[in-house]
Enzyme design. Structure first.
Site, PDB file in Angstrom:
ATOM      1  N   LYS A   1       0.830  -1.125  -0.099  1.00 44.96           N
ATOM      2  CA  LYS A   1      -0.028   0.024  -0.074  1.00 44.96           C
ATOM      3  C   LYS A   1       0.896   1.431   0.008  1.00 44.96           C
ATOM      4  O   LYS A   1       0.440   2.299  -0.716  1.00 44.96           O
ATOM      5  CB  LYS A   1      -1.059  -0.071   1.272  1.00 44.96           C
ATOM      6  CG  LYS A   1      -1.950  -1.096   1.269  1.00 44.96           C
ATOM      7  CD  LYS A   1      -2.889  -0.934  -0.023  1.00 44.96           C
ATOM      8  CE  LYS A   1      -3.984  -2.211   0.216  1.00 44.96           C
ATOM      9  NZ  LYS A   1      -3.338  -3.648   0.041  1.00 44.96           N
TER      10      LYS A   1
ATOM     11  N   ARG B   1      -7.560  -8.023  -9.061  1.00 51.20           N
ATOM     12  CA  ARG B   1      -8.222  -9.050  -9.272  1.00 51.20           C
ATOM     13  C   ARG B   1      -9.968  -8.744  -9.651  1.00 51.20           C
ATOM     14  O   ARG B   1     -10.157  -7.610  -9.711  1.00 51.20           O
ATOM     15  CB  ARG B   1      -8.434 -10.057  -8.003  1.00 51.20           C
ATOM     16  CG  ARG B   1      -8.886  -9.381  -6.795  1.00 51.20           C
ATOM     17  CD  ARG B   1      -8.900 -10.131  -5.314  1.00 51.20           C
ATOM     18  NE  ARG B   1      -9.334  -9.306  -4.318  1.00 51.20           N
ATOM     19  CZ  ARG B   1     -10.446  -8.710  -4.047  1.00 51.20           C
ATOM     20  NH1 ARG B   1     -11.486  -8.493  -4.833  1.00 51.20           N
ATOM     21  NH2 ARG B   1     -10.466  -8.184  -3.094  1.00 51.20           N
TER      22      ARG B   1
END
Length: 499
Positions: free
Chosen positions: A116, A292
């Site tokens: 992140k 995804r």
């Protein structure tokens, strides 16, 4: 195009992916653990390979076993679904090294997005707005306090190596920092194998708005509009909708362009989701990119008419995207509700068990992506999501009413589900007005309990339901049987007229 694809997942998402693969004339291979031998995704596949014992580390998370299953069945590509290995760059790279196509982004993009902090820095360099924050490789109590005071309380401590609410703590005062940091670090280390923590300024009552993006190997990229995912319990989405009630065409175009730019900055290819937080002043900030297929992708499919899984497969096969941004015009409104095996009256504890009877809603504008059937035993070992109900309408109110009606007709007896909780949210006056943000459930449903009327309704349904025995005699799948199981496969031993 691929002749055969292995789906490296289980449950409703594996079934959903196989539906598209079958429509495309592509053979399907399921993988399963020993406890999932009778699972619906196994019954729906053309072939199936057992990976081993129930623990995920010995089955669905075992990269070597999954690659070996693809080799043994001669599958030339692997679709990872969501969860498990879907965002693991080691898995993507292992597929590449084995000469198997990974239906998802390239390893380098996944490696960047897995951090992140690294992805925040990349977005800032490419002009994508980020939330004010701080990071350090060596936090101590004094440094935590100094950085938090610079940002201003409250602040959010977050895991650099993963999401889903794990390794995340809200801190309202300096006196809470040390304990919150220690707890977040322990949880992040256990969940992701990485205890790195960074800090962000906590936004007040933001909306969680994400954009679906598609990018091909020829450099083409588009977004398919947004999804609002603000209805969250413990940082987990449970109701999603599109479009967002507060986005106008100008803000939608600006955010969509930023989403495509963010994906390109990461070197992204295939389907992905760029997540933003939107504050009360209509300023948006990059949150993360999910590398995804998202759980909530069906609502985007409903308003665009685009099969996102099909696009994933086509892009992975090297085909051009075939979509132009100016030609994409989403129509109508769609809402998704996630159905879990959990007890909303007992703090949403997981509720495994055998499904004695199942009634799923049907009707105009209703879609159910399901991984269960009557007689199926829900295992304790995995995420308890069972199904997703999607309602489409010409406008938000039409979609909302259809969803309420659909949930009223959903029954899974033998286990507990949050259907009554979801209905209560959809019928709340502030939800009806579109006044949603990430604080909606803590604000309005912190002490929610099912009403006596709903409890009695469940008891009546249970009394009227036929007795169904566990599916102990379902036969192992074979390539030449129908794609979906018949009652003779799923009901186990039965006799005509038996009660």
């Amino acid at each position: 195009m691929f002749e055969k694809v292995l789906v490296a997942n289980r449950g409703e998402i594996a079934v959903r992916v196989m539906r598209t693969l079958s429509e495309m004339g592509i053979g399907t291979v399921a993988v399963y653990s020993e406890v999932d031998e009778k699972a619906l995704h196994v019954l729906c596949a053309d072939e199936a390979v057992c990976l081993g014992p129930a623990p995920p580390a010995q089955s669905y998370l075992d990269i070597e076993k999954i690659i070996d299953a693809a080799w043994r069945t001669k599958a030339s590509a692997i679709h990872p679904g969501y969860g498990f290995l879907s965002e693991n760059p080691r898995f993507s790279r292992a597929c590449l090294d084995a000469g198997i196509t990974f239906i998802g982004p390239p390893p380098r993009a996944m490696e960047l997005l897995a951090s992140k902090t690294a992805s925040r820095r990349t977005m800032a360099e490419h002009g994508v707005p980020i939330i004010a924050g701080a990071e350090s490789g060596n936090w101590d109590e004094d440094l935590l306090k100094r950085e938090a005071e610079k940002l201003g309380f409250p602040v959010l401590l977050k895991a650099a190596g993963g999401g889903g609410g794990k390794g995340m703590r809200t801190v309202h005062a300096a006196s809470e920092l040390a304990d919150a940091y220690s707890a977040a670090q322990r949880e992040a280390q256990a969940a992701f194998g990485d205890g790195t923590i960074y800090m962000e300024k906590l936004l007040s009552a933001p909306r969680h708005v994400e954009f679906q993006v598609l990018l091909d190997t020829q450099g083409n990229g588009v977004h398919l509009g947004e999804r609002e995912c603000s209805i969250q319990r413990r940082h987990q989405k449970i109701i999603e909708e599109t479009p967002c009630t507060v986005l106008d065409p100008e803000l939608r175009a600006t955010m969509g362009e930023a989403a495509v730019r963010a994906a390109r900055a990461a070197g992204y290819v295939n389907a992905g989701t760029v997540e933003f937080l939107l504050d009360a002043d209509r300023r948006f900030y990059f949150l993360e990119i999910n590398a995804r297929l998202q759980v909530e992708h069906p609502i985007t499919e409903a308003v665009t008419g685009i099969d996102i899984v099909r696009k994933q497969v086509e892009i992975a096969a090297g085909e051009p995207l075939g979509l132009r941004q100016e030609e994409l015009r989403p129509r109508g409104h769609a809402i998704e509700c996630r159905i879990y095996a959990e007890d909303p009256a007992a703090d949403f504890m997981p509720c495994p068990g055998t499904i004695l009877a199942l009634k799923e809603p049907v009707g105009p504008g209703i879609r159910v992506d399901s991984g269960i059937y009557a007689g199926y035993t829900v295992p304790i070992e995995y995420d308890p999501i069972l199904a997703k109900v999607i309602a489409y309408g010409e406008n938000r109110e039409a979609a909302r009413r259809r969803m309420v009606s659909a949930l009223s007709g959903y029954a899974a007896l033998g286990i507990k589900t949050p259907v009554s909780y979801l209905r209560a949210i959809l019928e709340h006056e502030e939800f009806i007005r579109g006044n949603t943000d990430t604080g909606f459930l803590p604000r309005y449903f912190a002490d929610w309990k099912p009403s006596q009327e709903l409890v009695l309704e469940a008891l009546v349904l249970a009394a009227l339901a036929p007795r169904v025995r566990p599916a102990a005699t379902i036969q192992a799948p074979s390539p030449d049987r129908a794609q979906f199981p018949s009652p003779f496969q799923t009901l186990g031993h039965w006799r005509l007229g038996e009660t």
